[in-house]
Design a protein around this motif. Structure first.
Motif, PDB file in Angstrom:
ATOM      1  N   TYR B 216      42.115  42.134  39.706  1.00 21.57           N
ATOM      2  CA  TYR B 216      43.343  42.927  39.710  1.00 21.57           C
ATOM      3  C   TYR B 216      43.702  43.363  41.130  1.00 21.57           C
ATOM      4  N   THR B 217      44.996  43.467  41.376  1.00 21.12           N
ATOM      5  CA  THR B 217      45.460  44.075  42.612  1.00 21.12           C
ATOM      6  C   THR B 217      45.951  45.487  42.284  1.00 21.12           C
ATOM      7  N   TYR B 218      46.670  46.113  43.201  1.00 24.52           N
ATOM      8  CA  TYR B 218      47.159  47.472  42.990  1.00 24.52           C
ATOM      9  C   TYR B 218      47.888  47.603  41.663  1.00 24.52           C
ATOM     10  N   GLY B 219      47.761  48.764  41.062  1.00 22.73           N
ATOM     11  CA  GLY B 219      48.481  49.037  39.828  1.00 22.73           C
ATOM     12  C   GLY B 219      47.941  48.251  38.657  1.00 22.73           C
ATOM     13  N   ASP B 220      46.655  47.863  38.740  1.00 22.34           N
ATOM     14  CA  ASP B 220      46.002  47.138  37.646  1.00 22.34           C
ATOM     15  C   ASP B 220      46.762  45.893  37.235  1.00 22.34           C
ATOM     16  N   LYS B 221      47.344  45.233  38.216  1.00 19.61           N
ATOM     17  CA  LYS B 221      48.062  43.995  37.924  1.00 19.61           C
ATOM     18  C   LYS B 221      47.111  42.813  38.078  1.00 19.61           C
ATOM     19  N   PRO B 222      46.857  42.053  37.004  1.00 17.97           N
ATOM     20  CA  PRO B 222      45.937  40.913  37.112  1.00 17.97           C
ATOM     21  C   PRO B 222      46.589  39.792  37.906  1.00 17.97           C
ATOM     22  N   VAL B 223      45.892  39.255  38.875  1.00 18.58           N
ATOM     23  CA  VAL B 223      46.476  38.217  39.738  1.00 18.58           C
ATOM     24  C   VAL B 223      45.549  37.016  39.920  1.00 18.58           C
ATOM     25  N   GLU B 224      44.411  37.045  39.241  1.00 19.71           N
ATOM     26  CA  GLU B 224      43.542  35.862  39.290  1.00 19.71           C
ATOM     27  C   GLU B 224      42.658  35.823  38.066  1.00 19.71           C
ATOM     28  N   TRP B 225      42.581  34.655  37.461  1.00 25.45           N
ATOM     29  CA  TRP B 225      41.654  34.434  36.364  1.00 25.45           C
ATOM     30  C   TRP B 225      40.774  33.289  36.802  1.00 25.45           C
ATOM     31  N   ARG B 226      39.483  33.474  36.685  1.00 23.63           N
ATOM     32  CA  ARG B 226      38.589  32.483  37.271  1.00 23.63           C
ATOM     33  C   ARG B 226      37.372  32.300  36.385  1.00 23.63           C
ATOM     34  N   ARG B 227      36.844  31.117  36.375  1.00 22.98           N
ATOM     35  CA  ARG B 227      35.574  30.891  35.711  1.00 22.98           C
ATOM     36  C   ARG B 227      34.653  30.163  36.664  1.00 22.98           C
ATOM     37  N   GLY B 228      33.506  30.742  36.894  1.00 23.31           N
ATOM     38  CA  GLY B 228      32.537  30.136  37.799  1.00 23.31           C
ATOM     39  C   GLY B 228      31.293  29.717  37.061  1.00 23.31           C
ATOM     40  N   LEU B 229      30.672  28.642  37.504  1.00 24.08           N
ATOM     41  CA  LEU B 229      29.370  28.222  36.976  1.00 24.08           C
ATOM     42  C   LEU B 229      28.379  28.330  38.124  1.00 24.08           C
ATOM     43  N   TYR B 230      27.355  29.176  37.923  1.00 26.37           N
ATOM     44  CA  TYR B 230      26.416  29.497  38.991  1.00 26.37           C
ATOM     45  C   TYR B 230      25.083  28.837  38.710  1.00 26.37           C
ATOM     46  N   SER B 231      24.587  28.083  39.676  1.00 24.22           N
ATOM     47  CA  SER B 231      23.214  27.597  39.576  1.00 24.22           C
ATOM     48  C   SER B 231      22.275  28.717  39.983  1.00 24.22           C
ATOM     49  N   THR B 232      21.288  29.003  39.123  1.00 21.64           N
ATOM     50  CA  THR B 232      20.384  30.110  39.445  1.00 21.64           C
ATOM     51  C   THR B 232      18.973  29.601  39.708  1.00 21.64           C
ATOM     52  N   GLU B 233      18.903  28.412  40.314  1.00 13.44           N
ATOM     53  CA  GLU B 233      17.580  27.925  40.692  1.00 13.44           C
ATOM     54  C   GLU B 233      17.103  28.637  41.950  1.00 13.44           C
ATOM     55  N   ASP B 234      18.009  28.824  42.902  1.00 11.81           N
ATOM     56  CA  ASP B 234      17.616  29.466  44.166  1.00 11.81           C
ATOM     57  C   ASP B 234      18.288  30.825  44.350  1.00 11.81           C
ATOM     58  N   HIS B 235      19.094  31.246  43.370  1.00 11.97           N
ATOM     59  CA  HIS B 235      19.827  32.495  43.509  1.00 11.97           C
ATOM     60  C   HIS B 235      19.789  33.280  42.219  1.00 11.97           C
ATOM     61  N   TYR B 236      20.110  34.560  42.314  1.00 12.81           N
ATOM     62  CA  TYR B 236      20.289  35.350  41.109  1.00 12.81           C
ATOM     63  C   TYR B 236      21.483  36.269  41.290  1.00 12.81           C
ATOM     64  N   TYR B 237      22.033  36.658  40.161  1.00 13.94           N
ATOM     65  CA  TYR B 237      23.184  37.557  40.121  1.00 13.94           C
ATOM     66  C   TYR B 237      22.625  38.974  40.091  1.00 13.94           C
ATOM     67  N   VAL B 238      23.070  39.816  41.027  1.00 11.15           N
ATOM     68  CA  VAL B 238      22.547  41.180  41.067  1.00 11.15           C
ATOM     69  C   VAL B 238      23.564  42.159  40.503  1.00 11.15           C
ATOM     70  N   ASN B 239      23.030  43.164  39.857  1.00  7.82           N
ATOM     71  CA  ASN B 239      23.911  44.187  39.312  1.00  7.82           C
ATOM     72  C   ASN B 239      23.229  45.543  39.420  1.00  7.82           C
ATOM     73  N   GLU B 240      24.047  46.535  39.668  1.00  9.35           N
ATOM     74  CA  GLU B 240      23.554  47.912  39.738  1.00  9.35           C
ATOM     75  C   GLU B 240      24.062  48.657  38.522  1.00  9.35           C
ATOM     76  N   LEU B 241      23.162  49.247  37.760  1.00  7.73           N
ATOM     77  CA  LEU B 241      23.571  50.092  36.645  1.00  7.73           C
ATOM     78  C   LEU B 241      23.413  51.541  37.083  1.00  7.73           C
ATOM     79  N   SER B 242      24.499  52.251  37.067  1.00  5.72           N
ATOM     80  CA  SER B 242      24.403  53.652  37.465  1.00  5.72           C
ATOM     81  C   SER B 242      25.498  54.454  36.784  1.00  5.72           C
TER      82      SER B 242
END
Lengths: 242, 242
Positions: B216-242
């Motif tokens: 989304y850009t300003y004013g909660d206007k959606p301006v990109e829809w994307r789908r990615g496929l991630y190889s997780t052999e050498d990488h991982y997706y990080v997330n912070e829960l707080s």
DNA sequence: AAGTGGTCTAGACCACGTC
DNA sequence: ACGTGGTCTAGACCACTTT
């Protein structure tokens, strides 16, 4: 009053630390209100505005919850809002359902090199290993394995897990006084092995999310290391980037 | 001054909206400073403290960045910090590496029912479809496909994508004045099909992360829809829960 | 020395919830 | 009516950066 130049920490942050200490000491329990801003200001000898800024930060970290007109509350894992902060799995179809936790086993063991490093404890320390399944509407969606320092959860056992109605973290919070405050997760995609496939009721080698979590209590003390395998046939993991 | 009871919105939030409007209008560009709190207070006819609270919220949302003694800056996707807020993939071994984006194709098309709903545009509207690969140290790790409303990115084309040194979002920001402000992601585990396996240089049916993003850009206007496929052999997706 | 954001205070008043 | 958090103001002073 005077700001010491080196290692300077503003007053409101010192107040914040004092509040966290009081929370950690169990002075105010989850779900209860803390004293009003005026009372805290008197107690700590600062202005109400300074207390306010300290509480603001704790509220932003979801440690406290302000309710206008009612007071400021200690957040609790009893609250669904807090629960879903730590379980980011949403059903593809249908509204939010409170999943049911089914414990599989609860073992005593000793920390290996990995667990010891993650939990910042001595290798070989006593730990509990808990395996359990999460079911949404009776359907298994997550199987996970937790590593818990025995020191923190003194008499954890299988019947305790089985009898508890509610989330694991709410059990930990009420039974052991351990509140999860934040966590980090590392997510990968893996294939289901035969054992896991059976438990989750999916085909062997189905792609699953592997979610490795390190959860912290007050003072950034790690108190749980967990790895979950999530079936994403009927659910997806949601994340907000901001 | 007087608080109208129904649909009450505090002054600082109105100020915040005015600041966002100015940002949206391009009055202050990414990387630049905005006027000082005193100037803004004069301009909007409120006290400095009220401006401060508005800016506080925008800084918390990573839209502005405060630097003591220097001023308040508009965040930019040129900044690695902003870049990694939107790319949560970390290498298992080795430090952070800036990945390189390799565009595969850039097509003009029309929004299907799914894309139209995600982007809140009319079905059949003109869109761009961009496919590209992300490489870390020359190794492909992500392949994704983006759906972009043509109205927002008027003359997007392949050579523009190829020539740009830097992230896609920094291109969008400098070339089209579109700043991504926040995004939501839905993550699943899927098996690599043959085409994707070739691009990512993994075996067919390797488990991958499927990351569907709505930005989304300003004013909660959606301006990109994307789908990615991630190889997780050498990488991982990080997330912070707080 | 001057300008920026950061902290702290004190006081007035509003909105919300409870008694 | 009262107590809670929420907003707004005005002023003083501190910390950091640049001139």
């Amino acid at each position: 009053m005077a700001h010491e130049s080196p290692t300077f920490s503003p007053l409101y942050r010192q107040i914040k630390n004092l509040i966290v200490q009081a929370l950690d000491a169990g002075e105010w329990l989850p779900g209860q209100t803390i004293p009003s801003e005026q009372e805290l200001a008197l107690r700590f000898g600062v202005s109400q505005g300074t207390v306010r800024k300290a509480v603001d930060e704790l509220a932003a970290e979801n440690i406290l919850l302000r309710k206008q007109g009612k007071g400021t509350f200690v957040t609790t894992h009893q609250d669904p809002h807090t629960f879903f902060r730590f379980l980011r799995l949403k059903a593809v179809n249908g509204g939010p359902v409170l999943p049911k936790s089914m414990p599989l086993e609860c073992l005593r063991g000793r920390a290996g090199i990995e667990a010891a490093r993650a939990l910042s404890i001595e290798q070989g320390s006593q730990i509990f290993i808990v395996r359990r399944v999460l079911k949404f509407n009776g359907k298994p969606a997550v199987v996970d394995e937790m590593y818990l320092p025995a020191e923190v959860y003194p008499d954890l056992n299988m019947s305790m897990l089985r009898d508890w109605q509610g989330s694991l973290y709410s059990l930990f919070e009420t039974r052991f006084g351990v509140r999860m405050v934040r966590a980090t997760e590392k997510i990968r995609a893996v294939a289901a092995d035969r054992r896991v496939a059976e438990v989750l009721n999916v085909q062997e080698s189905t792609p699953l999310l592997s979610v490795e979590r390190l959860a912290y209590t007050y003072g950034d003390k790690p108190v749980e290391w967990r790895r979950g395998l999530y079936s994403t046939e009927d659910h997806y993991y949601v994340n907000e980037l901001s």
